[in-house]
Write a protein that holds these residues in place. Structure first.
Motif, PDB file in Angstrom:
ATOM      1  N   LEU A   1      62.165 -12.297  92.284  1.00  0.00           N
ATOM      2  CA  LEU A   1      63.525 -12.045  92.736  1.00  0.00           C
ATOM      3  C   LEU A   1      63.572 -11.898  94.243  1.00  0.00           C
ATOM      4  O   LEU A   1      62.641 -11.365  94.857  1.00  0.00           O
ATOM      5  N   PRO A   2      64.663 -12.345  94.861  1.00  0.00           N
ATOM      6  CA  PRO A   2      64.771 -12.207  96.318  1.00  0.00           C
ATOM      7  C   PRO A   2      65.027 -10.756  96.710  1.00  0.00           C
ATOM      8  O   PRO A   2      65.573  -9.972  95.943  1.00  0.00           O
ATOM      9  N   LYS A   3      64.643 -10.423  97.915  1.00  0.00           N
ATOM     10  CA  LYS A   3      64.832  -9.072  98.415  1.00  0.00           C
ATOM     11  C   LYS A   3      66.094  -9.033  99.281  1.00  0.00           C
ATOM     12  O   LYS A   3      66.346  -9.933 100.054  1.00  0.00           O
ATOM     13  N   THR A   4      66.891  -7.981  99.108  1.00  0.00           N
ATOM     14  CA  THR A   4      68.105  -7.806  99.903  1.00  0.00           C
ATOM     15  C   THR A   4      68.155  -6.390 100.438  1.00  0.00           C
ATOM     16  O   THR A   4      67.385  -5.521 100.032  1.00  0.00           O
ATOM     17  N   ALA A   5      69.102  -6.151 101.298  1.00  0.00           N
ATOM     18  CA  ALA A   5      69.302  -4.799 101.817  1.00  0.00           C
ATOM     19  C   ALA A   5      69.884  -3.932 100.718  1.00  0.00           C
ATOM     20  O   ALA A   5      70.630  -4.411  99.860  1.00  0.00           O
ATOM     21  N   SER A   6      69.560  -2.672 100.739  1.00  0.00           N
ATOM     22  CA  SER A   6      70.062  -1.776  99.698  1.00  0.00           C
ATOM     23  C   SER A   6      71.552  -1.532  99.908  1.00  0.00           C
ATOM     24  O   SER A   6      72.038  -1.433 101.038  1.00  0.00           O
ATOM     25  N   THR A   7      72.275  -1.468  98.805  1.00  0.00           N
ATOM     26  CA  THR A   7      73.708  -1.227  98.852  1.00  0.00           C
ATOM     27  C   THR A   7      74.041  -0.080  97.920  1.00  0.00           C
ATOM     28  O   THR A   7      73.251   0.289  97.061  1.00  0.00           O
ATOM     29  N   SER A   8      75.221   0.453  98.090  1.00  0.00           N
ATOM     30  CA  SER A   8      75.668   1.513  97.195  1.00  0.00           C
ATOM     31  C   SER A   8      77.005   1.109  96.607  1.00  0.00           C
ATOM     32  O   SER A   8      77.773   0.362  97.220  1.00  0.00           O
ATOM     33  N   ALA A   9      77.288   1.631  95.438  1.00  0.00           N
ATOM     34  CA  ALA A   9      78.548   1.324  94.771  1.00  0.00           C
ATOM     35  C   ALA A   9      79.689   2.019  95.504  1.00  0.00           C
ATOM     36  O   ALA A   9      79.538   3.110  96.039  1.00  0.00           O
ATOM     37  N   ASN A  10      80.840   1.379  95.471  1.00  0.00           N
ATOM     38  CA  ASN A  10      82.016   1.937  96.129  1.00  0.00           C
ATOM     39  C   ASN A  10      82.686   2.917  95.169  1.00  0.00           C
ATOM     40  O   ASN A  10      83.619   2.573  94.460  1.00  0.00           O
ATOM     41  N   ILE A  11      82.202   4.149  95.183  1.00  0.00           N
ATOM     42  CA  ILE A  11      82.718   5.162  94.266  1.00  0.00           C
ATOM     43  C   ILE A  11      84.013   5.765  94.804  1.00  0.00           C
ATOM     44  O   ILE A  11      84.813   6.309  94.069  1.00  0.00           O
ATOM     45  N   ASP A  12      84.235   5.639  96.106  1.00  0.00           N
ATOM     46  CA  ASP A  12      85.427   6.219  96.717  1.00  0.00           C
ATOM     47  C   ASP A  12      86.707   5.498  96.312  1.00  0.00           C
ATOM     48  O   ASP A  12      87.798   6.026  96.519  1.00  0.00           O
TER      49      ASP A  12
END
Length: 136
Positions: A47-58
């Motif tokens: 799998l390719p590597k990407t920058a970590s992201t977070s879910a838009n819980i707001d």
């Protein structure tokens, strides 16, 4: 040729022939052993590597309410008319394209009013709308 000797009791033979049962079970075990490795195969992918992201819980959905008198509120703030509501909803939609609306309508509201509010939400470009009800 062997014959069963005649006896006083002509009852049925009460022995179970286990050989066919054992044969069937062995065939099933062989089928299981052959198919089990085929079921556990998987595709190995790097799998390719990407920058970590977070879910838009707001991103909470907007709370759109219509009370029994037909007064419209957006996030518990009264709205003057449908044009003001549409302008506010368009502004929220430009901020967040994934915004949703929860519609709280009193059961005494005329259906026409609910339909007008739903049309206003749709004209503002918001596609995610849900009705909030109370469980009986």
């Amino acid at each position: 040729m062997a014959f069963k000797p005649q006896s006083d009791s002509d009852g049925a033979l009460s022995e179970i022939n286990v050989t066919p049962l054992v044969d069937v079970m062995l065939v099933l075990v062989i089928i299981l052993l052959v198919t089990a490795p085929l079921l556990t195969q998987s595709v190995h992918v790097t799998l390719p590597k990407t920058a970590s992201t977070s879910a838009n819980i707001d991103a909470q959905p907007l709370q759109l309410g219509i009370d029994a008198l037909g007064v419209i509120t957006l996030n518990k703030q009264p709205v003057i008319n449908l044009l003001a509501l549409e302008a506010t909803l368009k502004a929220e939609f430009t901020k967040n394209k994934d915004v949703g609306v929860h519609l709280y309508a009193d059961q005494a509201v005329v259906y026409k009013k609910v339909a007008e509010v739903m049309a206003t939400v749709q004209q503002a470009g918001i596609a995610k709308m849900a009705f909030v009800t109370v469980e009986e």
